[in-house]
Design a protein around this motif. Structure first.
Motif, PDB file in Angstrom:
ATOM      1  N   PHE A 157       0.816  -1.211   0.000  1.00 57.12           N
ATOM      2  CA  PHE A 157       0.000   0.000   0.000  1.00 57.12           C
ATOM      3  C   PHE A 157       0.849   1.260   0.000  1.00 57.12           C
ATOM      4  O   PHE A 157       0.498   2.257  -0.583  1.00 57.12           O
ATOM      5  CB  PHE A 157      -0.953   0.006   1.198  1.00 57.12           C
ATOM      6  CG  PHE A 157      -2.012  -1.039   1.081  1.00 57.12           C
ATOM      7  CD1 PHE A 157      -3.149  -0.805   0.330  1.00 57.12           C
ATOM      8  CD2 PHE A 157      -1.862  -2.275   1.687  1.00 57.12           C
ATOM      9  CE1 PHE A 157      -4.131  -1.772   0.193  1.00 57.12           C
ATOM     10  CE2 PHE A 157      -2.831  -3.257   1.557  1.00 57.12           C
ATOM     11  CZ  PHE A 157      -3.964  -2.999   0.812  1.00 57.12           C
ATOM     12  N   TRP A 158       1.989   1.195   0.695  1.00 56.86           N
ATOM     13  CA  TRP A 158       2.840   2.384   0.658  1.00 56.86           C
ATOM     14  C   TRP A 158       4.013   2.248  -0.303  1.00 56.86           C
ATOM     15  O   TRP A 158       4.821   3.146  -0.426  1.00 56.86           O
ATOM     16  CB  TRP A 158       3.277   2.829   2.041  1.00 56.86           C
ATOM     17  CG  TRP A 158       3.795   1.777   2.971  1.00 56.86           C
ATOM     18  CD1 TRP A 158       3.124   1.211   3.994  1.00 56.86           C
ATOM     19  CD2 TRP A 158       5.101   1.183   2.963  1.00 56.86           C
ATOM     20  NE1 TRP A 158       3.907   0.293   4.635  1.00 56.86           N
ATOM     21  CE2 TRP A 158       5.127   0.250   4.032  1.00 56.86           C
ATOM     22  CE3 TRP A 158       6.241   1.329   2.187  1.00 56.86           C
ATOM     23  CZ2 TRP A 158       6.249  -0.518   4.321  1.00 56.86           C
ATOM     24  CZ3 TRP A 158       7.359   0.557   2.475  1.00 56.86           C
ATOM     25  CH2 TRP A 158       7.350  -0.344   3.526  1.00 56.86           C
ATOM     26  N   ALA A 159       4.051   1.115  -1.006  1.00 56.87           N
ATOM     27  CA  ALA A 159       5.179   0.914  -1.924  1.00 56.87           C
ATOM     28  C   ALA A 159       5.093   1.853  -3.120  1.00 56.87           C
ATOM     29  O   ALA A 159       6.093   2.360  -3.607  1.00 56.87           O
ATOM     30  CB  ALA A 159       5.217  -0.529  -2.399  1.00 56.87           C
ATOM     31  N   LYS A 160       3.873   2.083  -3.597  1.00 59.91           N
ATOM     32  CA  LYS A 160       3.708   2.835  -4.827  1.00 59.91           C
ATOM     33  C   LYS A 160       4.253   4.258  -4.742  1.00 59.91           C
ATOM     34  O   LYS A 160       5.078   4.651  -5.548  1.00 59.91           O
ATOM     35  CB  LYS A 160       2.238   2.840  -5.246  1.00 59.91           C
ATOM     36  CG  LYS A 160       2.083   2.867  -6.738  1.00 59.91           C
ATOM     37  CD  LYS A 160       0.666   2.535  -7.137  1.00 59.91           C
ATOM     38  CE  LYS A 160       0.559   2.521  -8.645  1.00 59.91           C
ATOM     39  NZ  LYS A 160      -0.751   2.105  -9.101  1.00 59.91           N
TER      40      LYS A 160
END
Lengths: 396, 375
Positions: B49-52
């Protein structure tokens, strides 16, 4: 209890992160009108295929610059995101995934070599995004090719053109085939052996050589071929092999005509073979000698001339085959986009590319269909003869 | 030893008056016992979810790299059991990984097996090869290392030369993507994330099973024969059979990871499974920490991320100096440097070093210049 509290903190922190993200996710939806259309490009700007990747990039950038200056596609600018795969399949795959999942591009272009292109095909096919490739390997179209289109002529078109020349213009029957054992050469060998019969030709000897074979080894291959007494020698490979063969034939006094493949359609062959290059005949795209084979004023002539002038002006270099592939690839996608509309989904764009008919490009006239994603025909090639270290059209 | 084992089993002596509280209590104590596992699981779930937003500024495709970490974790856990717990070095695990990949690739491409069945077959075939190779376990120490190295080289030559089966140097192309019976894993833009979750569900299962296994009878037997084979034999451990069991188990895990890898990669050729891969796998175990299941995860993470970070460095720092660029393989330099530093200063691996730091509040670093520092 210390550990439990640590866990609790972790849980809370994780939840916060997730919730924060969903907020930013909502914000991202407000976008300006006339948003750019993103096209992902993967090229080999370094590594073994560097001589291919650089002109391809130049052509694509120049094309998009001109397109956007003229209002883009229905007012939407086109944005190309270019990545270098360093001629490495793994890097090409990684770049394709990033372009597809992070940038959400509507189409892909790439890559310069067959290996990286196959890796890109994999990812494009999985996600259902059209890929226009500039590599000529036959195995690109093997299996499921729903999402792949190709710009350069392949061994099939070039092989048929060369065989027709041998049978009709030279009027001989016995062909001796020398091919490189790399994918380019084996593609050609497969086409020649499958098609020769249809032109009333007989392949009396066929011999594979290694890409790095020395002059001595080439002599052995030549001797083997000559024992079968062919009336013409057909050489299928990319430099330096064909140049070495031309030189050895001249030195050994072998007088049989030499027909090459489209793999020697560049200046390098003339430089390497020197005097021995004279008299060599090979199939090539019309772009190579467009001012000699095309009628001034015809659509094809004007298209290539426009490309030639724009490219010279921007980069101060003459056009070459690979720049042409890049120019064609972006042309095919943007022409389909103009018909499908700027907000077309990748699937709609793919269907539109498949409907491409009679589109004039640098390599010829593109006609795609659901069965044919190669687009070109043998008529898009001409037979070229090297006379006085210059390319001349073969006189009928 | 792994840090989990030293924990007490909670204090559930007084047993709550109501079922509900006792349930919560037991759930809590369970959670406490599996703290590391749970936090890893949470991290894995939340990561994409926070990788992008993070990937682009960092210049590192996080989900993509974590997907590979998951695959390597599966191999490294098996190798860790073999090397760390049973004390048997294998420099041939890259080959077993490759055998798994080729099995699944050949069966799905040429015999049209569904991918999940290909992966199951990959595990079975590597088990067979594991048994065939098992006699080398009679060797010890560096003789064993040399023999497994030989196994790796032989496998590589076969992959390259058996053109009719493996496609030779061109390898195998168009390997179908992962799928389960009736279900296509992932759609359109979310393919990567779907593959990532698929891989990590398997990796977490492997981790859970392995951390239980090393505490079981087999685990104790393994540790016993690591200390002294003679002593283990005297205590009633069937030394050669236990060794074969753990070796075959670790090859099966390599085959499982290899099978998954083939479908994620989409194409394979022999050059993906050279001796370099085997050495990388061993490095994962050593850097992560021997005799620590969690160390395998950390090792897989560090070794997979280093090249990506090095690749992204120019983006962070601007241009790379000319003289560095000249040594185009400076990835290798950084890699080697980190290996040396880990080995010299944290000989028990990074997991052990860091967990000691937390537990005993002391520096994890060994002073190599002090006498007897290395114990």
């Amino acid at each position: 209890m210390k550990k439990t509290s640590r866990l609790a903190i972790l849980v809370v922190a994780a939840m916060l992160v997730v919730s924060l993200l969903s907020v930013t996710g909502c914000g991202a939806k407000e976008e300006a009108e006339k948003k750019p259309i993103k096209i992902g490009v993967v090229l080999s700007e370094s590594g073994a295929n560097e001589p291919l990747g650089k002109p391809e990039r130049n052509a694509i950038e120049l094309y998009v610059k001109r397109l956007n200056a003229n209002g883009g596609i229905n007012g939407h600018p086109v944005e190309v995101i270019i990545k270098d795969d360093q001629s490495d399949s793994n890097k090409a795959q990684q770049a394709a995934i990033e372009l597809l999942e992070q940038e959400e591009v509507v189409a892909l272009i790439g890559s310069s070599g067959t290996g990286p292109t196959l890796a890109m095909k994999q990812e494009a096919t999985k996600r259902g995004v059209p890929l226009v490739c500039m590599a000529a390997g036959a195995n690109i179209m093997e299996g499921d090719f729903t999402w792949v289109f190709r710009t350069p002529p392949t061994a099939t078109e070039a092989g048929k053109k060369a065989l027709a020349y041998i049978a009709e213009d030279l009027g001989v029957k016995k062909v001796g085939l020398l091919y490189d054992t790399n994918p380019f050469g084996t593609d050609g060998k497969a086409v020649v052996e499958a098609e020769a019969g249809r032109f009333g030709l007989e392949v009396v000897a066929s011999e594979g050589y290694g890409t790095n074979d020395s002059e001595d080894t080439m002599d052995t291959h030549l001797t083997n071929i000559m024992t079968a007494k062919p009336e013409i020698i057909l050489v299928w490979g990319t430099n330096p092999g064909p140049a070495i063969i031309a030189k050895r034939m001249k030195d050994k006094g072998i007088k049989v005509p030499y027909v090459g493949s489209h793999g020697i359609a560049n200046q390098q062959f003339i430089q390497l073979a020197g005097e021995a290059a004279n008299g060599v005949v090979f199939p090539a795209g019309k772009m190579l000698i467009y001012d000699k084979v095309l009628e001034p004023g015809s659509e094809e002539y004007e298209f290539i001339k426009d490309f030639d002038q724009a490219y010279q002006e921007e980069y101060g270099q003459p056009i070459n085959t690979f720049a042409g592939h890049g120019w064609d690839a972006i042309l095919i996608i943007t022409e389909a986009l103009k018909r499908a509309g700027a907000d077309a989904t990748p699937a709609e764009l793919r269907d539109e590319i498949e409907k491409t008919q009679g589109l004039v490009g640098t390599a010829g006239i593109f006609n795609y269909s659901s069965k044919d994603h190669n687009g070109l025909s043998p008529d898009d090639l001409v037979m070229v003869e090297i006379i006085g270290s210059k390319w001349e059209p073969v006189k009928k | 030893m792994g840090e989990m084992r030293n924990e007490k089993r909670g204090d559930e002596t007084d047993g709550g008056p109501r079922l509900k509280t006792s349930l919560i209590r037991s759930a809590l104590s369970l959670a406490r016992r599996h703290l590391v596992f749970l936090s890893l699981m949470l991290f894995i779930i939340v990561m994409p979810f926070w990788a992008k937003p993070l990937s682009r500024p960092l210049g590192i495709p996080l989900v993509m790299v974590m997907r590979m970490v998951g695959i390597y974790t599966i191999v490294a856990v098996g190798l860790n059991m073999l090397m760390g717990y049973a004390g048997q070095v294998s420099l041939g695990h890259g080959a077993f990984f490759g055998i798994g990949a080729y099995t699944s690739a050949i069966l799905t491409v040429k015999a049209h097996f569904p991918p999940w069945l290909g992966i199951v077959m990959a595990v079975l075939v590597t088990i067979v090869f594991g048994f065939l190779v098992a006699p080398v376990l009679r060797l010890k120490g560096h003789y064993l290392a040399m023999a497994t190295l030989g196994v790796g080289i032989v496998a590589f030559v076969f992959m390259r030369e058996m053109t009719w089966l493996t496609g030779g140097n061109d390898g195998i192309r168009n390997i179908p993507a992962l799928s389960l019976p009736g279900i296509r894993i992932g759609e359109a833009r979310d393919y990567l994330r779907a593959e990532y979750y698929f891989i990590w569900v398997i990796a977490l299962l492997v981790l859970l099973l392995s951390s239980n296994l090393v505490r079981s009878r087999l685990g104790r037997a393994m540790r016993a024969l690591h200390q002294s084979e003679v002593a283990a034999e005297v205590m009633g451990v069937d030394v050669s059979w236990e060794k074969i069991k753990v070796f075959v188990l670790s090859t099966a895990l390599a085959g499982l990871a290899g099978g998954i890898f083939a479908h994620v990669q989409g194409y394979i050729d022999p050059n993906l499974f050279t001796i370099v891969l085997s050495i990388q796998l061993v490095t994962m175990v050593v850097v992560g920490g021997m005799e620590s299941i969690w160390g395998a995860v950390a090792g897989a993470g560090v070794i997979t991320f280093i090249p990506k970070i090095v690749e992204a460095l120019p983006k962070w720092l601007g241009e790379v100096p000319r003289w560095v660029e000249k040594y185009s393989n400076y990835e290798g330099m950084v890699f080697g440097f980190i290996l040396i530093v880990t080995m010299v200063f944290m000989p028990a691996g990074i997991t052990r070093g860091l967990s000691d730091m937390v537990r005993y509040r002391r520096s994890p670093f060994v002073n190599p210049f002090r006498r007897k520092a290395m114990g």
